[in-house]
Design a protein around this motif. Structure first.
Motif, short mmCIF file in Angstrom:
data_model
loop_
_atom_site.label_atom_id
_atom_site.label_comp_id
_atom_site.label_asym_id
_atom_site.label_seq_id
_atom_site.Cartn_x
_atom_site.Cartn_y
_atom_site.Cartn_z
N GLN A 1 8.46 -6.66 13.15
CA GLN A 1 8.87 -5.28 12.92
C GLN A 1 8.64 -4.88 11.46
O GLN A 1 8.26 -3.74 11.18
CB GLN A 1 10.35 -5.11 13.29
CG GLN A 1 10.67 -5.34 14.75
CD GLN A 1 10.02 -4.33 15.66
OE1 GLN A 1 9.70 -3.21 15.26
NE2 GLN A 1 9.79 -4.70 16.90
N LEU A 2 8.84 -5.82 10.54
CA LEU A 2 8.56 -5.53 9.13
C LEU A 2 7.07 -5.33 8.92
O LEU A 2 6.65 -4.42 8.19
CB LEU A 2 9.07 -6.68 8.26
CG LEU A 2 8.80 -6.57 6.76
CD1 LEU A 2 9.45 -5.33 6.18
CD2 LEU A 2 9.29 -7.82 6.02
N ALA A 3 6.26 -6.17 9.57
CA ALA A 3 4.81 -6.01 9.46
C ALA A 3 4.38 -4.65 10.00
O ALA A 3 3.50 -3.99 9.43
CB ALA A 3 4.11 -7.14 10.23
N GLU B 1 0.82 -1.21 0.00
CA GLU B 1 0.00 0.00 0.00
C GLU B 1 0.86 1.26 0.00
O GLU B 1 0.65 2.19 0.80
CB GLU B 1 -0.96 0.00 1.19
CG GLU B 1 -1.98 -1.13 1.13
CD GLU B 1 -2.97 -1.05 2.27
OE1 GLU B 1 -2.79 -0.21 3.19
OE2 GLU B 1 -3.94 -1.85 2.26
N GLY B 2 1.84 1.29 -0.87
CA GLY B 2 2.67 2.49 -1.03
C GLY B 2 3.89 2.54 -0.15
O GLY B 2 4.78 3.38 -0.38
N ARG B 3 3.97 1.68 0.85
CA ARG B 3 5.15 1.65 1.71
C ARG B 3 6.15 0.64 1.18
O ARG B 3 5.77 -0.46 0.76
CB ARG B 3 4.76 1.28 3.14
CG ARG B 3 3.80 2.27 3.79
CD ARG B 3 3.53 1.85 5.22
NE ARG B 3 2.56 2.73 5.86
CZ ARG B 3 2.15 2.60 7.12
NH1 ARG B 3 2.64 1.63 7.87
NH2 ARG B 3 1.26 3.44 7.62
N VAL B 4 7.44 1.00 1.22
CA VAL B 4 8.49 0.14 0.67
C VAL B 4 9.57 -0.06 1.73
O VAL B 4 9.99 0.89 2.39
CB VAL B 4 9.10 0.74 -0.61
CG1 VAL B 4 10.20 -0.15 -1.15
CG2 VAL B 4 8.03 0.98 -1.66
N GLU B 5 10.01 -1.30 1.90
CA GLU B 5 11.06 -1.63 2.84
C GLU B 5 12.03 -2.63 2.21
O GLU B 5 11.62 -3.47 1.39
CB GLU B 5 10.49 -2.26 4.12
CG GLU B 5 9.65 -1.32 4.98
CD GLU B 5 10.48 -0.32 5.74
OE1 GLU B 5 11.71 -0.54 5.90
OE2 GLU B 5 9.91 0.71 6.18
N GLY B 6 13.29 -2.53 2.59
CA GLY B 6 14.26 -3.53 2.18
C GLY B 6 14.09 -4.79 3.01
O GLY B 6 13.92 -4.72 4.23
N VAL B 7 14.12 -5.95 2.37
CA VAL B 7 13.89 -7.22 3.07
C VAL B 7 14.95 -8.23 2.65
O VAL B 7 15.67 -8.03 1.68
CB VAL B 7 12.47 -7.80 2.78
CG1 VAL B 7 11.40 -6.84 3.22
CG2 VAL B 7 12.33 -8.15 1.29
N LEU B 8 15.01 -9.30 3.43
CA LEU B 8 15.88 -10.43 3.09
C LEU B 8 15.00 -11.65 2.91
O LEU B 8 14.45 -12.19 3.87
CB LEU B 8 16.90 -10.67 4.20
CG LEU B 8 17.92 -11.80 3.93
CD1 LEU B 8 18.77 -11.46 2.72
CD2 LEU B 8 18.80 -12.03 5.15
N LEU B 9 14.86 -12.06 1.67
CA LEU B 9 14.05 -13.24 1.36
C LEU B 9 14.80 -14.49 1.78
O LEU B 9 15.99 -14.65 1.47
CB LEU B 9 13.75 -13.28 -0.13
CG LEU B 9 13.07 -14.57 -0.64
CD1 LEU B 9 11.66 -14.67 -0.10
CD2 LEU B 9 13.08 -14.60 -2.16
N ARG B 10 14.12 -15.37 2.47
CA ARG B 10 14.72 -16.67 2.84
C ARG B 10 13.76 -17.77 2.41
O ARG B 10 12.63 -17.86 2.90
CB ARG B 10 14.99 -16.74 4.33
CG ARG B 10 15.30 -18.16 4.81
CD ARG B 10 15.80 -18.21 6.23
NE ARG B 10 17.22 -17.92 6.32
CZ ARG B 10 18.05 -18.45 7.24
NH1 ARG B 10 17.58 -19.30 8.12
NH2 ARG B 10 19.30 -18.12 7.26
N GLY B 11 14.25 -18.61 1.51
CA GLY B 11 13.48 -19.76 1.10
C GLY B 11 13.96 -21.01 1.83
O GLY B 11 15.16 -21.29 1.84
N MET B 12 13.04 -21.75 2.44
CA MET B 12 13.37 -22.95 3.20
C MET B 12 12.44 -24.08 2.80
O MET B 12 11.29 -23.83 2.38
CB MET B 12 13.22 -22.70 4.72
CG MET B 12 14.04 -21.58 5.28
SD MET B 12 13.73 -21.28 7.05
CE MET B 12 14.32 -22.82 7.76
#
Length: 416
Positions: A154-156, A108-119
């Protein structure tokens, strides 16, 4: 040091204030209070430092493993062979294939840097750090092809996302067009929100099944790394030496000490520095015991001379004044142990109360890494602090006791 009946009586008498001896009693009381504060401060600080290290180790290593096998260029084509070889290595308890990639997430317009982890789904559900810290939703919802992800609390909060909402993951590895590479944008439903207690992880991690991560990053059947857990993290280098030799040229192995060396080395240095600095409080308190005993000996010179003429031996006077000093130090040490345990038990309510009164955020998780003030009391350290306080108290009694024992009754009572 066994006291006779009259020695116990005299020592008890000297512990209580006599006429005109209020100042001496005040100094002795301050000494006891200072020992109490010194012991309590040492126990509280050392327990918090131990708890900080233990919490960081459990949660950081719980998510990043004791070691990582990483492929050159961030890719491991023959990862299944390496996983099987790692699992066969003596001392290895688990080997988990992973896909990790920094991306951008929008909601919804907000952007954050993330670290994708696939398990792999089985590894995700069996991971104790993840399984026991789901705050909303369920990890069971994350199935291959379900297009669902789990994100940190915190990301949420930063994105304003909740379970059931849809976030978009933006990957720079997209389609190639005549105008350049177009970023790949895929939407996923938030199936779970977790909070492991380490701010940096709760702030950036996005979890999904490894098959979905490979599809998003267009990795085919390749992965980025293999997370390894061992029976003894302190011997991880020795345990993984055979694996490192067999994978040389194909992958590089990095253990937890290298990946998190700055944090744990800083904690070790700070722990030693705090122990030395706070030990000075006990040393200052011991000097107060020394001062109060010297004043007591000066005030009781006539009594000491009379005791000597009545047959008291030098050794007897030595035991009496040493007992007085050790009792002051012992009571202060006991009170410090009690105060330290009480403070540790109510540590978080105390922090919350001080924050409420002052209006200041004393425990900012973005700075402190952990979301709550941790504690882990080491019985060996408690014993060491107790022995140190009692030992210093004993040493402080030697000079005044020797001074009292060397009193010459003839010189004192000559003009009486």
């Amino acid at each position: 040091m066994i006291l006779s009946r009259y020695e116990r009586m005299v020592a008890k008498r000297y512990l209580l204030p006599g006429k005109g001896e209020g100042f001496i009693f005040l100094v002795a009381g301050i000494s006891l209070f200072a020992v109490m504060l010194g012991v309590a401060a040492l126990i509280i600080v050392m327990s918090v430092m131990n708890g900080f290290r233990a919490e960081l180790f459990d949660k950081v290593v719980g998510l990043t493993g004791h070691a990582m096998v990483q492929g050159y260029g961030g890719r491991l084509p023959d990862w299944r062979d390496i996983v099987e070889e790692a699992r066969r290595t003596q001392g290895v308890t688990s080997a988990t294939p992973l896909v990790e990639q920094p991306l951008m997430a929008s909601y919804e317009g907000r952007v954050e840097g993330v670290l994708l982890r696939g398990m792999e789904r089985s590894d995700m559900l069996s991971n104790p750090v993840l399984r026991g810290n789901v705050r909303d939703g369920s990890l069971e919802a994350l199935r291959p092809g379900s297009e669902k992800v789990a994100i940190g609390s915190q990301l949420a909060r930063s994105l304003g996302a909740s379970v059931g909402g849809s976030i978009s993951l933006i990957s720079p590895q997209g389609r190639t067009t005549p105008f350049g590479t177009v970023p790949r944008i895929v939407s996923y439903e938030v199936g779970a929100i977790f909070e492991v207690g380490v701010f940096e992880y709760d702030k950036v991690y996005v979890l999904m099944p490894i098959e979905d991560a490979q599809t998003l990053l267009m990795m085919d059947d390749e992965i980025g790394m293999i997370e390894i857990q061992t029976v003894d993290p302190d011997k991880v280098g020795e345990i993984l030496a055979p694996l490192a030799a067999s994978t040389a040229g194909r992958a590089v192995i990095t253990d937890w000490r290298t990946m998190n060396s700055a944090i744990f080395e800083a904690l070790s240095v700070e722990r030693v520095a705090m122990f030395v600095i706070l030990s000075l409080i006990i040393l200052v308190a011991v000097f107060n015991i020394l001062s109060s005993l010297i004043m007591l000996v000066r005030a009781k010179t006539r009594d000491i001379a009379i005791l000597r003429t009545m047959g008291a031996s030098r050794r007897s006077l030595l035991r009496i004044f040493m007992t007085v000093g050790v009792i002051i130090g012992g009571l202060g040490t006991l009170a410090g142990l009690l105060l330290g345990m009480i403070a540790l038990h109510f540590r978080q309510p105390v922090v919350n109360f001080v924050q409420f009164v002052t209006g200041q955020n004393l425990w900012d998780p973005s700075v402190r890494l952990l979301t709550q003030l941790p504690s882990k009391t080491d019985p060996v350290e408690v014993i060491a602090v107790t022995v140190m306080a009692l030992g210093f108290s004993f040493l402080a009694t030697l000079y005044p006791a020797l001074k009292a024992a060397s009193t010459d009754p003839v010189q004192v009572l000559r003009y009486e």
